[in-house]
Enzyme design. Structure first.
Site, PDB file in Angstrom:
ATOM      1  N   SER A 137       0.886  -1.153   0.047  1.00 59.76           N
ATOM      2  CA  SER A 137      -0.160  -0.095  -0.004  1.00 59.76           C
ATOM      3  C   SER A 137       0.804   1.371   0.025  1.00 59.76           C
ATOM      4  O   SER A 137       1.608   1.413   0.767  1.00 59.76           O
ATOM      5  CB  SER A 137      -0.717   0.158   1.323  1.00 59.76           C
ATOM      6  OG  SER A 137      -1.801   1.191   1.335  1.00 59.76           O
ATOM      7  N   LYS A 163      -1.002  -0.927  -4.341  1.00 63.57           N
ATOM      8  CA  LYS A 163      -2.328  -0.231  -4.086  1.00 63.57           C
ATOM      9  C   LYS A 163      -1.887   1.089  -3.774  1.00 63.57           C
ATOM     10  O   LYS A 163      -0.891   1.238  -2.953  1.00 63.57           O
ATOM     11  CB  LYS A 163      -2.957  -0.652  -2.712  1.00 63.57           C
ATOM     12  CG  LYS A 163      -4.171   0.231  -2.118  1.00 63.57           C
ATOM     13  CD  LYS A 163      -4.549  -0.532  -1.124  1.00 63.57           C
ATOM     14  CE  LYS A 163      -4.755   0.348   0.440  1.00 63.57           C
ATOM     15  NZ  LYS A 163      -5.591  -0.355   1.345  1.00 63.57           N
ATOM     16  N   LYS A 165      -2.800   5.047  -2.525  1.00 61.47           N
ATOM     17  CA  LYS A 165      -3.682   6.011  -2.002  1.00 61.47           C
ATOM     18  C   LYS A 165      -3.944   7.257  -2.950  1.00 61.47           C
ATOM     19  O   LYS A 165      -3.216   7.667  -3.565  1.00 61.47           O
ATOM     20  CB  LYS A 165      -2.793   6.406  -0.734  1.00 61.47           C
ATOM     21  CG  LYS A 165      -2.849   5.484   0.313  1.00 61.47           C
ATOM     22  CD  LYS A 165      -4.061   5.165   0.813  1.00 61.47           C
ATOM     23  CE  LYS A 165      -3.914   3.982   1.934  1.00 61.47           C
ATOM     24  NZ  LYS A 165      -5.212   3.576   2.545  1.00 61.47           N
ATOM     25  N   ASP A 190      -7.320   3.528  -3.537  1.00 56.87           N
ATOM     26  CA  ASP A 190      -7.839   3.476  -2.171  1.00 56.87           C
ATOM     27  C   ASP A 190      -7.871   5.113  -1.733  1.00 56.87           C
ATOM     28  O   ASP A 190      -6.950   5.771  -1.642  1.00 56.87           O
ATOM     29  CB  ASP A 190      -6.874   2.683  -1.036  1.00 56.87           C
ATOM     30  CG  ASP A 190      -7.939   3.051   0.437  1.00 56.87           C
ATOM     31  OD1 ASP A 190      -9.084   3.405   0.500  1.00 56.87           O
ATOM     32  OD2 ASP A 190      -7.349   2.368   1.385  1.00 56.87           O
ATOM     33  N   GLU A 217     -11.021   1.105  -3.584  1.00 56.76           N
ATOM     34  CA  GLU A 217     -11.535   0.903  -2.427  1.00 56.76           C
ATOM     35  C   GLU A 217     -12.009   2.305  -1.828  1.00 56.76           C
ATOM     36  O   GLU A 217     -11.515   3.479  -1.931  1.00 56.76           O
ATOM     37  CB  GLU A 217     -10.032   0.698  -1.539  1.00 56.76           C
ATOM     38  CG  GLU A 217     -10.319   0.187  -0.147  1.00 56.76           C
ATOM     39  CD  GLU A 217      -9.175  -0.331   0.594  1.00 56.76           C
ATOM     40  OE1 GLU A 217      -8.093  -0.908  -0.420  1.00 56.76           O
ATOM     41  OE2 GLU A 217      -8.972  -0.155   1.598  1.00 56.76           O
ATOM     42  N   ASP A 242     -13.915  -0.936   2.655  1.00 54.03           N
ATOM     43  CA  ASP A 242     -12.905  -0.958   3.824  1.00 54.03           C
ATOM     44  C   ASP A 242     -13.626  -0.328   5.098  1.00 54.03           C
ATOM     45  O   ASP A 242     -14.400  -1.199   5.800  1.00 54.03           O
ATOM     46  CB  ASP A 242     -11.563  -0.345   3.560  1.00 54.03           C
ATOM     47  CG  ASP A 242     -10.591  -0.188   4.844  1.00 54.03           C
ATOM     48  OD1 ASP A 242     -11.085  -0.662   5.817  1.00 54.03           O
ATOM     49  OD2 ASP A 242      -9.586   0.399   4.613  1.00 54.03           O
ATOM     50  N   LYS A 266     -10.445  -6.320   7.858  1.00 54.43           N
ATOM     51  CA  LYS A 266      -9.313  -6.017   8.746  1.00 54.43           C
ATOM     52  C   LYS A 266      -9.891  -6.133  10.416  1.00 54.43           C
ATOM     53  O   LYS A 266     -10.835  -6.018  10.816  1.00 54.43           O
ATOM     54  CB  LYS A 266      -9.079  -4.368   8.966  1.00 54.43           C
ATOM     55  CG  LYS A 266      -8.416  -3.909   7.642  1.00 54.43           C
ATOM     56  CD  LYS A 266      -8.156  -2.241   7.777  1.00 54.43           C
ATOM     57  CE  LYS A 266      -7.444  -1.796   6.529  1.00 54.43           C
ATOM     58  NZ  LYS A 266      -7.605  -0.367   6.595  1.00 54.43           N
ATOM     59  N   GLY A 294      -4.599  -3.948   6.080  1.00 52.06           N
ATOM     60  CA  GLY A 294      -3.663  -3.948   7.363  1.00 52.06           C
ATOM     61  C   GLY A 294      -3.674  -2.559   7.721  1.00 52.06           C
ATOM     62  O   GLY A 294      -4.284  -1.527   7.288  1.00 52.06           O
TER      63      GLY A 294
END
Ligand code: OSB
Ligand code: MG
Length: 376
Positions: A137, A163, A165, A190, A217, A242, A266, A294
Site C-alpha cells: 500500500s 495499492k 492512496k 484507495d 477502495e 473498507d 481488517k 492492514g
C-alpha cells in the site's frame, strides 16, 4: 479448559516508518501502537496489538483512546473473569465501539486460546493456506516520478500488486502512470472515503474505470453506502469496502445494497479475530471475494492478520507486506518477510506462531503500565 489471566501490561510503542506515508487525510513519519501482554495463572503469555493510527482520521479511534480503553476497561475485564473462549471475553466487555482496542484484547485471548489447544493461531482458526500473497500500500507522493520510483523499488523486491492512496488531486494521473510503466503489476486505488455524494458524477471515476484497476477502495465515507451502490452500478471496476464494514450487520446491509463487490477484512476495524472470521465466513457463503487489509502493524498484529488471511476465502492479494516495507527492525522473530510477494503464515510455534521479543518492545516503549497495580 479455561483462561485465567493474572497480570496485564500495556506498552505504548513507537517506531519510525522507513518511508513517510500520506493518505487523503494526513501524512505520518512514525507509528505508535499499544501492545498488550497478558500472563495466565499457569504462566502462559499472550500478546495483542491495537494498530490504531495516532490521530482520529481513519476512524474515531486514536492511540490515546486505545490506551485509555485498554487500561481502564478492557484489561480489567480480562483480569476480572475466567474465560473458556475469546468470544466469551469479548462478550464480557460492555464497552461499545472501540474496535481497535477490542482487537488487541481479543488477540491476547486468541494467542492464549490457541496455545492451550496446542495449535498455531492459523490452525486454531481453521486456516487452510500456508502462504498469503501480499501487495504493498503506497502513500501519496510529491510527484509522479517519485511514485514510480517507489513502485519500482517494491517491484524489484518481488511485489506484483500495488495499492495507491488517492485524493481528489492525486488519482487518475498517478494511477495511469503506474499502469503504463508497470503493465505486469496489478494496480488498485484507495480513497479512504474522501469523496462525498456530490462527487458522484465526477468524471474522475469513469476515468479510473478505464484503467483496468483491480478495484477502487472506499471512495465515499464509511456510512455512505448509497453512493457506493450508485457508483458501483456505473463502473466495471469492482468497488471494495473498507471503512464501511464495521460489523457483520453492516456487511449484510452493504451486500443487500450491492454497495461493493469485494470486502477488505481488517481485524482492527472489526474489533477482533473472531468478528473478522465471522465476516470472512459470511462473505465465503455469499460468494463475495475478500482480502486482508492492514494498519501498518508491528509483528504481533501482522502475525494475527496472516493467521486470519490463511482462511480459504482470502483470494485477492493482502496488504500484509514484509515488515521491512515499514520498519528497520521488528519486535518478533523470525522477522516476517515476503519472497516474490508471498508471505508464509507463521506456524512455527503455538499461538501467534512466532516469538515476541519483549526487550525490543520495552526498548521502543514510550510508556509502560502494569494494569494490576493501577486504579481503574
Ligand atoms: O485504508 O487500508 C487503509 C493505513 C492506514 C490507514 C488506512 C489504511 C492503511 C493502509 C496500510 O492502506 C496497509 C498496510 O498495513 O500496509
Ligand atoms: Mg483502505
Amino acid at each position: 479448559m479455561t483462561i485465567d489471566i493474572r497480570e496485564v501490561t500495556i506498552f505504548r510503542v513507537r517506531k519510525d516508518l522507513v518511508r513517510e506515508f500520506e493518505t487523503s487525510s494526513h501524512r505520518k513519519s512514525y507509528i505508535e501502537h499499544v501492545l498488550i501482554k497478558a500472563t495466565t495463572v499457569d504462566g502462559r503469555v499472550g500478546w495483542g496489538e491495537a494498530a490504531s493510527p495516532t490521530d482520529p482520521f481513519y476512524c474515531y479511534e486514536y492511540t490515546d483512546s486505545c490506551w485509555h480503553a485498554l487500561r481502564h476497561y478492557l484489561a480489567p475485564t480480562l483480569l476480572a473473569g475466567v474465560y473458556e473462549t475469546p468470544d466469551d471475553a469479548l462478550s464480557a466487555s460492555h464497552v461499545t465501539g472501540h474496535p481497535f482496542a477490542h482487537a488487541a484484547s481479543d488477540m491476547v485471548m486468541w494467542d492464549l486460546f490457541s496455545q492451550y489447544q496446542g495449535l498455531s493461531l492459523a490452525d486454531a482458526l481453521g486456516g487452510t493456506q500456508r502462504e498469503v500473497s501480499a501487495g504493498v500500500s503506497l502513500g501519496i507522493e510529491e510527484t509522479i516520478d517519485d511514485l514510480l520510483e517507489v513502485v519500482a523499488l517494491h517491484v524489484r523486491d518481488g511485489y506484483r500488486r500495488v495499492k495507491l492512496k488517492i485524493s481528489p488531486t492525486w488519482a487518475y494521473e498517478p494511477a495511469k502512470a503506474v499502469r503504463e510503466s508497470f503493465p505486469d503489476v496489478a494496480v488498485q486505488v484507495d480513497a479512504n472515503g474522501v469523496f462525498t455524494a456530490s462527487d458522484i458524477d465526477n468524471p474522475l471515476f469513469t476515468d479510473l474505470d478505464s484503467l483496468g484497476l483491480l478495484m477502487i477502495e472506499q471512495p465515499f465515507g464509511a456510512d455512505d453506502l448509497l453512493s457506493h451502490a450508485v457508483l458501483q452500478k456505473r463502473l466495471a471496476t469492482p468497488i471494495c469496502l473498507d471503512e464501511s464494514i464495521t460489523s457483520l450487520a453492516m456487511l449484510q446491509v452493504a451486500l443487500a445494497l450491492e454497495a461493493g463487490r469485494i470486502i477488505n477484512i481488517k481485524v482492527s476495524r472489526l474489533g477482533g479475530i473472531g468478528p473478522a472470521r465471522a465476516v470472512h465466513d459470511a462473505c465465503f457463503d455469499a460468494g463475495v471475494p475478500v482480502w486482508c487489509g492492514g494498519m501498518h502493524e508491528f509483528g504481533v498484529g501482522r502475525a494475527a492478520n496472516l493467521a486470519v488471511a490463511s482462511l480459504p476465502g482470502f483470494t485477492y492479494p493482502s496488504d500484509l507486506s514484509g515488515s521491512s516495507k515499514y520498519y528497520e527492525t521488528d519486535i518478533v522473530e523470525p522477522t516476517i518477510v515476503a519472497h516474490h510477494g508471498i508471505v508464509t503464515v507463521p506456524r512455527g510455534r503455538n499461538g501467534l506462531g512466532l516469538g515476541v521479543l519483549e526487550d525490543r518492545v520495552r526498548a521502543d516503549a514510550m510508556e509502560i503500565v502494569n494494569v494490576n497495580s493501577t486504579e481503574t
